[in-house]
Scaffold this motif. Structure first.
Motif, PDB file in Angstrom:
ATOM      1  N   GLU A 105       0.834  -1.191   0.000  1.00 12.11           N
ATOM      2  CA  GLU A 105       0.000   0.000   0.000  1.00 12.11           C
ATOM      3  C   GLU A 105       0.871   1.244   0.000  1.00 12.11           C
ATOM      4  OE1 GLU A 105      -3.271  -2.096   2.889  1.00 12.11           O
ATOM      5  OE2 GLU A 105      -3.035   0.071   2.924  1.00 12.11           O
ATOM      6  N   ASN A 106       0.328   2.285  -0.520  1.00 11.66           N
ATOM      7  CA  ASN A 106       1.080   3.524  -0.597  1.00 11.66           C
ATOM      8  C   ASN A 106       1.330   4.090   0.784  1.00 11.66           C
ATOM      9  OD1 ASN A 106       1.866   6.231  -0.984  1.00 11.66           O
ATOM     10  ND2 ASN A 106       0.916   6.212  -3.014  1.00 11.66           N
ATOM     11  N   ALA A 107       2.614   4.430   1.061  1.00 15.02           N
ATOM     12  CA  ALA A 107       2.964   4.919   2.390  1.00 15.02           C
ATOM     13  C   ALA A 107       2.351   6.266   2.680  1.00 15.02           C
ATOM     14  CB  ALA A 107       4.490   5.014   2.520  1.00 15.02           C
ATOM     15  N   GLU A 108       1.864   6.941   1.634  1.00 14.16           N
ATOM     16  CA  GLU A 108       1.271   8.259   1.837  1.00 14.16           C
ATOM     17  C   GLU A 108      -0.229   8.188   2.071  1.00 14.16           C
ATOM     18  OE1 GLU A 108       4.704  10.066   1.855  1.00 14.16           O
ATOM     19  OE2 GLU A 108       2.855  11.215   1.917  1.00 14.16           O
ATOM     20  N   GLN A 109      -0.791   6.976   2.162  1.00 17.04           N
ATOM     21  CA  GLN A 109      -2.241   6.825   2.196  1.00 17.04           C
ATOM     22  C   GLN A 109      -2.882   7.490   3.401  1.00 17.04           C
ATOM     23  OE1 GLN A 109      -3.372   2.777   2.552  1.00 17.04           O
ATOM     24  NE2 GLN A 109      -2.191   2.406   4.396  1.00 17.04           N
ATOM     25  N   PHE A 152      -3.095  13.976  15.748  1.00 15.32           N
ATOM     26  CA  PHE A 152      -2.191  13.042  15.083  1.00 15.32           C
ATOM     27  C   PHE A 152      -2.865  12.318  13.920  1.00 15.32           C
ATOM     28  CE2 PHE A 152      -0.821  13.604  19.453  1.00 15.32           C
ATOM     29  CZ  PHE A 152       0.519  13.934  19.280  1.00 15.32           C
ATOM     30  N   SER A 153      -3.897  12.912  13.385  1.00 17.87           N
ATOM     31  CA  SER A 153      -4.626  12.270  12.295  1.00 17.87           C
ATOM     32  C   SER A 153      -3.845  12.269  10.989  1.00 17.87           C
ATOM     33  CB  SER A 153      -5.984  12.948  12.082  1.00 17.87           C
ATOM     34  OG  SER A 153      -5.813  14.321  11.786  1.00 17.87           O
ATOM     35  N   ASP A 154      -2.739  13.009  10.930  1.00 18.66           N
ATOM     36  CA  ASP A 154      -1.929  13.027   9.712  1.00 18.66           C
ATOM     37  C   ASP A 154      -0.748  12.070   9.785  1.00 18.66           C
ATOM     38  OD1 ASP A 154      -0.639  14.528  11.674  1.00 18.66           O
ATOM     39  OD2 ASP A 154       0.418  15.757  10.199  1.00 18.66           O
ATOM     40  N   CYS A 155      -0.560  11.392  10.911  1.00 19.89           N
ATOM     41  CA  CYS A 155       0.575  10.476  11.021  1.00 19.89           C
ATOM     42  C   CYS A 155       0.164   9.070  10.578  1.00 19.89           C
ATOM     43  CB  CYS A 155       1.130  10.454  12.442  1.00 19.89           C
ATOM     44  SG  CYS A 155       0.089   9.622  13.652  1.00 19.89           S
ATOM     45  N   GLN A 156       1.143   8.279  10.204  1.00 18.29           N
ATOM     46  CA  GLN A 156       0.887   6.919   9.757  1.00 18.29           C
ATOM     47  C   GLN A 156       0.947   5.951  10.938  1.00 18.29           C
ATOM     48  OE1 GLN A 156       2.986   5.764   6.090  1.00 18.29           O
ATOM     49  NE2 GLN A 156       3.697   7.868   5.991  1.00 18.29           N
ATOM     50  N   ILE A 157       0.018   4.996  10.942  1.00 19.42           N
ATOM     51  CA  ILE A 157      -0.087   4.039  12.048  1.00 19.42           C
ATOM     52  C   ILE A 157      -0.034   2.621  11.487  1.00 19.42           C
ATOM     53  CG2 ILE A 157      -1.438   3.340  14.062  1.00 19.42           C
ATOM     54  CD1 ILE A 157      -3.050   6.004  13.664  1.00 19.42           C
ATOM     55  N   LEU A 158       0.740   1.774  12.144  1.00 17.93           N
ATOM     56  CA  LEU A 158       0.800   0.364  11.771  1.00 17.93           C
ATOM     57  C   LEU A 158       0.394  -0.474  12.975  1.00 17.93           C
ATOM     58  CD1 LEU A 158       1.724  -1.717   9.539  1.00 17.93           C
ATOM     59  CD2 LEU A 158       3.836  -1.903  10.872  1.00 17.93           C
ATOM     60  N   MET A 159      -0.660  -1.277  12.824  1.00 17.55           N
ATOM     61  CA  MET A 159      -1.032  -2.207  13.884  1.00 17.55           C
ATOM     62  C   MET A 159      -0.356  -3.534  13.585  1.00 17.55           C
ATOM     63  SD  MET A 159      -4.760  -3.308  15.427  1.00 17.55           S
ATOM     64  CE  MET A 159      -5.078  -1.656  16.057  1.00 17.55           C
ATOM     65  N   PHE A 160       0.605  -3.905  14.426  1.00 19.39           N
ATOM     66  CA  PHE A 160       1.383  -5.135  14.278  1.00 19.39           C
ATOM     67  C   PHE A 160       0.859  -6.111  15.321  1.00 19.39           C
ATOM     68  CE2 PHE A 160       5.617  -7.363  14.980  1.00 19.39           C
ATOM     69  CZ  PHE A 160       5.542  -8.097  13.814  1.00 19.39           C
ATOM     70  N   CYS A 161       0.029  -7.029  14.888  1.00 21.22           N
ATOM     71  CA  CYS A 161      -0.697  -7.863  15.839  1.00 21.22           C
ATOM     72  C   CYS A 161      -0.632  -9.334  15.462  1.00 21.22           C
ATOM     73  CB  CYS A 161      -2.154  -7.420  15.916  1.00 21.22           C
ATOM     74  SG  CYS A 161      -3.030  -7.519  14.331  1.00 21.22           S
ATOM     75  N   GLU A 187     -12.271   2.666   8.406  1.00 17.20           N
ATOM     76  CA  GLU A 187     -12.568   3.901   9.137  1.00 17.20           C
ATOM     77  C   GLU A 187     -11.412   4.889   9.086  1.00 17.20           C
ATOM     78  OE1 GLU A 187     -14.146   3.295  13.083  1.00 17.20           O
ATOM     79  OE2 GLU A 187     -14.843   1.296  12.565  1.00 17.20           O
ATOM     80  N   TYR A 188     -10.186   4.393   9.063  1.00 19.39           N
ATOM     81  CA  TYR A 188      -9.009   5.260   9.146  1.00 19.39           C
ATOM     82  C   TYR A 188      -8.043   4.954   8.007  1.00 19.39           C
ATOM     83  CZ  TYR A 188     -10.919   5.798  13.827  1.00 19.39           C
ATOM     84  OH  TYR A 188     -11.762   6.031  14.886  1.00 19.39           O
ATOM     85  N   SER A 189      -7.912   5.877   7.088  1.00 22.00           N
ATOM     86  CA  SER A 189      -7.068   5.667   5.916  1.00 22.00           C
ATOM     87  C   SER A 189      -5.582   5.712   6.250  1.00 22.00           C
ATOM     88  CB  SER A 189      -7.382   6.715   4.847  1.00 22.00           C
ATOM     89  OG  SER A 189      -7.125   8.020   5.335  1.00 22.00           O
ATOM     90  N   ASN A 190      -5.221   6.232   7.426  1.00 22.36           N
ATOM     91  CA  ASN A 190      -3.810   6.296   7.806  1.00 22.36           C
ATOM     92  C   ASN A 190      -3.358   5.049   8.567  1.00 22.36           C
ATOM     93  OD1 ASN A 190      -5.367   6.879  10.064  1.00 22.36           O
ATOM     94  ND2 ASN A 190      -3.939   8.390  10.893  1.00 22.36           N
TER      95      ASN A 190
END
Length: 280
Positions: A1-5, A214-223, A237-240
């Motif tokens: 996926e695009n890192a800028e998403q 922080f809605s402009d930062c990128q988040i990764l859920m590593f689960c 719900e959250y494109s980031n």
């Protein structure tokens, strides 16, 4: 996926017209405010317009659109540098920034600190021993601004009190299920810890300045695989937000930070007024 998403679409920028009565004419007939940038940014509406842009690294071009006297920024007031900082790094306009310890009261110096900052990565996981090899790999790759927290509570405290959280390419990694402190400091088993952090980062934080600090930062859920059925809906719900169980995907996502921050600050470093001599 695009890192800028995860970044918001920038609104169209329409320069505010200068009243003819308060303007002088340049040789080409263009009206220029006699008070320069200071008067232009004195407009609260325009200030919010600029500061509300998620990707405002090209702030130089935007400000040139509204004021021909860009050179006036050199040696200008601390208040103006405050506006420039918030326009370039929108999180710097959040209410909680007032209580941060910068080590300096000069907004020009704060602007330089943020402009020259290396990528920042926040990792929230109550069992970091399972991620030690990945963290070591990230540090060996040169990502030294890596901060680990055991709980959502610890992460939120750091994010709202440390100026490094204003990094324009801030990235956050979180697991989902955590045994962590609640708001009262009591240990609880929280099966929605990651979900709650993602929700908070995207706006449910009591912010009055923007729709989410922080809605402009990128988040990764590593689960773990078992969490996927419960968290996959968050992606709609959250494109980031990106969700993965793969360490390879995580490393690739993190490694893009250096390229992203270089692209973000390039227009800043190449402006001879903001940076007469660009840093190495």
């Amino acid at each position: 996926e695009n890192a800028e998403q995860g970044r918001k679409q920038e609104p169209d920028f329409v320069p505010a017209p200068h009243p003819e009565s308060d303007a002088e004419k340049d040789q080409d007939g263009t009206a220029t405010d006699s008070n320069g940038i200071q008067a232009v940014l004195g407009s609260r509406d325009l200030f919010l317009k600029i500061a509300g842009m998620a990707r405002s690294a090209a702030v130089v071009a935007r400000l040139q659109c509204v004021c021909r006297a860009w050179k006036e920024i050199a040696g200008s007031s601390d208040e103006l540098w405050n506006h420039i900082t918030v326009a370039t790094f929108p999180r710097a306009g959040q209410p909680f920034v007032e209580g941060m310890n910068w080590g300096t009261t000069s907004w020009k110096q704060r602007f330089r600190m943020l402009s020259e900052m290396k990528p920042v990565l926040v990792w929230v996981d109550d069992r970091p021993e399972g991620c030690e090899s990945l963290m070591d790999s990230i540090r060996r790759a040169g990502h030294h601004n890596l901060y680990h927290f055991f709980s959502t509570r610890q992460a939120k405290k750091w994010l709202t009190s440390n100026y490094e959280a204003l990094c324009p390419t801030l990235k956050i990694i979180t697991d989902n299920h955590r045994d962590e402190e609640d708001e009262a400091g009591e240990m609880q088993s929280n099966y929605d810890a990651g979900k709650e952090l993602v929700t908070w980062l995207n706006g449910h934080n009591g912010s009055t300045f923007d729709d989410g600090a922080f809605s402009d930062c990128q988040i990764l859920m590593f689960c773990g695989r078992g969490s996927l059925p419960f968290v996959s809906v968050l992606k709609t719900e959250y494109s980031n937000l990106k969700i993965t169980i793969s360490g390879e995907v995580l490393m690739s996502w993190v490694e893009k930070s250096f390229e992203e921050i270089a692209a973000y600050r390039a227009p800043i470093f190449h402006d001879p007024i903001l940076y007469p001599q660009a840093p190495e």
